[in-house]
Design a protein around this motif. Structure first.
Motif, PDB file in Angstrom:
ATOM      1  N   GLN A 196     -67.613  81.140 -71.525  1.00 38.43           N
ATOM      2  CA  GLN A 196     -68.808  80.524 -72.080  1.00 38.43           C
ATOM      3  C   GLN A 196     -68.396  79.353 -72.962  1.00 38.43           C
ATOM      4  N   ARG A 197     -69.349  78.488 -73.271  1.00 42.77           N
ATOM      5  CA  ARG A 197     -69.028  77.319 -74.075  1.00 42.77           C
ATOM      6  C   ARG A 197     -69.964  77.238 -75.276  1.00 42.77           C
ATOM      7  N   VAL A 198     -69.452  76.678 -76.353  1.00 39.60           N
ATOM      8  CA  VAL A 198     -70.226  76.458 -77.567  1.00 39.60           C
ATOM      9  C   VAL A 198     -70.035  75.005 -77.978  1.00 39.60           C
ATOM     10  N   GLY A 199     -70.834  74.538 -78.922  1.00 39.89           N
ATOM     11  CA  GLY A 199     -70.718  73.163 -79.383  1.00 39.89           C
ATOM     12  C   GLY A 199     -70.105  73.090 -80.768  1.00 39.89           C
ATOM     13  N   ILE A 200     -69.172  72.165 -80.960  1.00 33.55           N
ATOM     14  CA  ILE A 200     -68.561  71.965 -82.277  1.00 33.55           C
ATOM     15  C   ILE A 200     -68.121  70.515 -82.407  1.00 33.55           C
ATOM     16  N   ALA A 201     -68.512  69.891 -83.501  1.00 30.17           N
ATOM     17  CA  ALA A 201     -68.135  68.499 -83.792  1.00 30.17           C
ATOM     18  C   ALA A 201     -68.470  67.565 -82.634  1.00 30.17           C
ATOM     19  N   GLY A 202     -69.601  67.802 -81.995  1.00 34.62           N
ATOM     20  CA  GLY A 202     -70.038  66.943 -80.905  1.00 34.62           C
ATOM     21  C   GLY A 202     -69.328  67.169 -79.591  1.00 34.62           C
ATOM     22  N   GLY A 249     -97.193  72.393 -71.685  1.00 33.33           N
ATOM     23  CA  GLY A 249     -97.412  72.446 -73.123  1.00 33.33           C
ATOM     24  C   GLY A 249     -96.513  73.395 -73.882  1.00 33.33           C
ATOM     25  N   LEU A 250     -95.594  74.082 -73.193  1.00 35.86           N
ATOM     26  CA  LEU A 250     -94.708  75.013 -73.894  1.00 35.86           C
ATOM     27  C   LEU A 250     -93.508  74.275 -74.483  1.00 35.86           C
ATOM     28  N   ARG A 251     -93.074  74.735 -75.652  1.00 36.85           N
ATOM     29  CA  ARG A 251     -91.875  74.195 -76.291  1.00 36.85           C
ATOM     30  C   ARG A 251     -91.105  75.360 -76.901  1.00 36.85           C
ATOM     31  N   PRO A 252     -89.816  75.488 -76.605  1.00 41.88           N
ATOM     32  CA  PRO A 252     -89.050  76.592 -77.200  1.00 41.88           C
ATOM     33  C   PRO A 252     -89.135  76.571 -78.721  1.00 41.88           C
ATOM     34  N   ALA A 253     -89.416  77.732 -79.296  1.00 38.57           N
ATOM     35  CA  ALA A 253     -89.520  77.830 -80.752  1.00 38.57           C
ATOM     36  C   ALA A 253     -88.165  78.029 -81.411  1.00 38.57           C
ATOM     37  N   LEU A 254     -87.193  78.473 -80.633  1.00 38.97           N
ATOM     38  CA  LEU A 254     -85.850  78.673 -81.174  1.00 38.97           C
ATOM     39  C   LEU A 254     -85.123  77.327 -81.169  1.00 38.97           C
ATOM     40  N   VAL A 255     -84.924  76.763 -82.355  1.00 38.40           N
ATOM     41  CA  VAL A 255     -84.326  75.432 -82.471  1.00 38.40           C
ATOM     42  C   VAL A 255     -82.824  75.492 -82.257  1.00 38.40           C
ATOM     43  N   GLU A 256     -82.168  76.403 -82.960  1.00 37.54           N
ATOM     44  CA  GLU A 256     -80.723  76.533 -82.816  1.00 37.54           C
ATOM     45  C   GLU A 256     -80.249  77.838 -83.427  1.00 37.54           C
ATOM     46  N   VAL A 257     -79.091  78.269 -82.966  1.00 38.66           N
ATOM     47  CA  VAL A 257     -78.371  79.382 -83.584  1.00 38.66           C
ATOM     48  C   VAL A 257     -76.956  78.885 -83.844  1.00 38.66           C
ATOM     49  N   THR A 258     -76.508  79.032 -85.084  1.00 36.50           N
ATOM     50  CA  THR A 258     -75.189  78.520 -85.446  1.00 36.50           C
ATOM     51  C   THR A 258     -74.341  79.597 -86.105  1.00 36.50           C
ATOM     52  N   SER A 259     -73.040  79.384 -86.058  1.00 35.97           N
ATOM     53  CA  SER A 259     -72.083  80.191 -86.802  1.00 35.97           C
ATOM     54  C   SER A 259     -71.105  79.213 -87.455  1.00 35.97           C
ATOM     55  N   ILE A 260     -69.974  79.713 -87.900  1.00 35.30           N
ATOM     56  CA  ILE A 260     -68.967  78.850 -88.518  1.00 35.30           C
ATOM     57  C   ILE A 260     -67.580  79.193 -87.985  1.00 35.30           C
ATOM     58  N   VAL A 261     -66.668  78.265 -88.180  1.00 40.01           N
ATOM     59  CA  VAL A 261     -65.250  78.548 -87.956  1.00 40.01           C
ATOM     60  C   VAL A 261     -64.733  79.224 -89.224  1.00 40.01           C
ATOM     61  N   GLY A 262     -64.375  80.489 -89.099  1.00 41.95           N
ATOM     62  CA  GLY A 262     -63.908  81.230 -90.262  1.00 41.95           C
ATOM     63  C   GLY A 262     -62.451  80.981 -90.576  1.00 41.95           C
ATOM     64  N   SER A 263     -61.655  80.730 -89.542  1.00 49.12           N
ATOM     65  CA  SER A 263     -60.237  80.433 -89.758  1.00 49.12           C
ATOM     66  C   SER A 263     -59.713  79.619 -88.587  1.00 49.12           C
ATOM     67  N   GLY A 323     -80.110  71.248 -75.918  1.00 48.31           N
ATOM     68  CA  GLY A 323     -78.798  71.122 -75.298  1.00 48.31           C
ATOM     69  C   GLY A 323     -77.972  69.968 -75.812  1.00 48.31           C
ATOM     70  N   ALA A 324     -78.447  69.287 -76.862  1.00 46.53           N
ATOM     71  CA  ALA A 324     -77.744  68.100 -77.345  1.00 46.53           C
ATOM     72  C   ALA A 324     -76.433  68.444 -78.042  1.00 46.53           C
ATOM     73  N   VAL A 325     -76.397  69.568 -78.762  1.00 48.86           N
ATOM     74  CA  VAL A 325     -75.202  69.901 -79.540  1.00 48.86           C
ATOM     75  C   VAL A 325     -74.608  71.249 -79.164  1.00 48.86           C
ATOM     76  N   GLY A 326     -75.164  71.906 -78.168  1.00 50.57           N
ATOM     77  CA  GLY A 326     -74.670  73.208 -77.742  1.00 50.57           C
ATOM     78  C   GLY A 326     -75.435  73.677 -76.527  1.00 50.57           C
ATOM     79  N   PRO A 327     -75.093  74.837 -75.979  1.00 51.50           N
ATOM     80  CA  PRO A 327     -75.771  75.330 -74.779  1.00 51.50           C
ATOM     81  C   PRO A 327     -77.224  75.703 -75.060  1.00 51.50           C
TER      82      PRO A 327
END
Length: 376
Positions: free
Chosen positions: A300-306, A244-258, A342-346
């Motif tokens: 490490q890996r991150v997700g961007i544009a699929g 019955g547990l479900r992670p409450a943290l949906v996502e953490v995102t940042s941006i490409v600054g340059s 894990g669909a769009v990032g680690p």
């Protein structure tokens, strides 16, 4: 990243998951009191919004270890009873006592020191060291300390608690023996008091493991409330999985600054240590060691544009990723540092493995240096 947000990180939290996890914890706890642990910025999920969620769900106690966080809850209008774990000896807790916060103490002397700070009787819990060796009255003297507290004219002993964390099947026998010893002392103290006290010994792992905690009537889960399964592995390689547990943290995102392009064969990076094997498109995120441990080292890996993009370097306030395979992208593109499914990032577990850290370490590092958004 949302319009107008100038933070390097955006954290999205699912409050309905916390409510669902609380229901799962209550099923495990049975008729025992659930004292919800919200220390460390509610395990990185945002202190006040999570406290409001739990208060609305009828949790009878909130617990934490930071004097500042305890006051922040009262200032935010949280009225649920709060237990502040033992803090630095001699710390001025006058405002906390005045705000009706229950204080965790290690001795009668600590309890007595609170009395002059209060206009009304002070409510305290006695922390007992059942073998962890960190904080609390040692078991052999705990009953005498409790009797001394009971004699103090302006102090009310409201409860007892201990902490016995463990991470492997091999530790269970020792923890169970320590719980039995704690239960015997707690029974003596309750008998001396002649009334029912709140007595807590089990936290997330002990509760999930189904350990027996004699003479207790409360549990104090932390990570389970946020959908994090216990960090516990048996000798046979089996894990505890709480239904019955479900992670409450949906996502953490940042941006490409340059963005910039490095020609094939060109050296780049600290000291020119890297050489581009091909024309390489680099994305720079405005975060680093100073505001996140989600990305900590190259590889490490991150997700961007699929797509999945590798981290090339991390410095104090910048992280460089290889976005060559994710092009075309523009500055301002969203980078998924963490994704619940894990669909769009680690996932949280992916990050913990990559850094050889416990999942809880990753969570509590999410502090005020982020913009929070809540969904239900």
């Amino acid at each position: 990243m949302e319009a107008g947000n100038v933070e390097a990180l955006t954290v999205r939290v699912d409050l309905s998951a916390i409510r669902g996890n609380l229901a799962a914890v209550r099923a495990l706890a049975g008729d025992r009191i659930v004292m919800a642990c919200i220390k460390g910025n509610a395990y990185g999920h945002g202190l006040v919004p999570v406290a409001r969620c739990l208060e609305a769900a009828g949790v009878p106690w909130l617990t934490l270890g930071s004097p500042g966080e305890a006051l922040a809850l009262r200032e935010a209008g949280i009225t649920t009873p709060i237990l502040l774990f033992p803090t630095i000896a001699g710390f001025d807790l006058k405002r906390h006592v005045g705000a009706g916060i229950t204080i965790g103490v290690q001795s009668a002397a600590e309890a007595a020191a609170l009395a002059p700070q209060a206009a009304a009787p002070v409510s305290v819990f006695l922390k007992i060291d059942a073998g962890f060796g960190r904080v609390g009255a040692p078991l052999p003297v705990a009953a005498s300390e409790a009797r001394e507290i009971a004699r103090l004219p302006s102090v009310t002993l409201a409860g007892l608690f201990t902490h016995l964390p463990f991470f492997s099947e091999e530790s269970v026998a020792w923890v169970q023996e320590r719980l039995k010893a704690f239960g015997e002392v707690a029974g003596t103290i309750q008998g001396d008091a002649g009334r029912r006290l709140v007595v807590q010994a089990l936290a997330s792992t002990g509760l999930a493991s189904g350990l027996d905690a004699p003479s207790t009537n409360a549990v104090c889960p932390g990570s389970l409330l946020y959908g994090v399964q216990p960090t516990w592995t048996s000798a046979s390689g089996q894990h505890i999985d709480v239904a019955g547990l479900r992670p409450a943290l949906v996502e953490v995102t940042s941006i490409v600054g340059s963005l910039r392009t490095i020609a094939a064969g060109e050296r780049f990076g600290p000291g020119g240590a890297r050489s581009a094997a091909r024309a390489t498109r680099l994305g720079v995120m405005p975060l680093g060691f100073s505001n996140s441990i989600l990305v900590r080292k190259p590889g490490q890996r991150v997700g961007i544009a699929g797509r999945s993009a590798p981290v090339l370097s991390v410095s104090l306030e910048h992280t460089v990723i290889d976005v060559t395979d994710a092009t075309p992208i523009a500055e301002g593109a969203t980078v998924h540092l963490l994704s619940r499914d894990g669909a769009v990032g680690p996932t949280l577990e992916d990050i913990a493995r990559a850094q050889d850290r416990a999942t809880v370490e990753i969570l509590v590092a999410l502090t005020g240096k982020a913009a929070y958004a809540y969904v239900s």
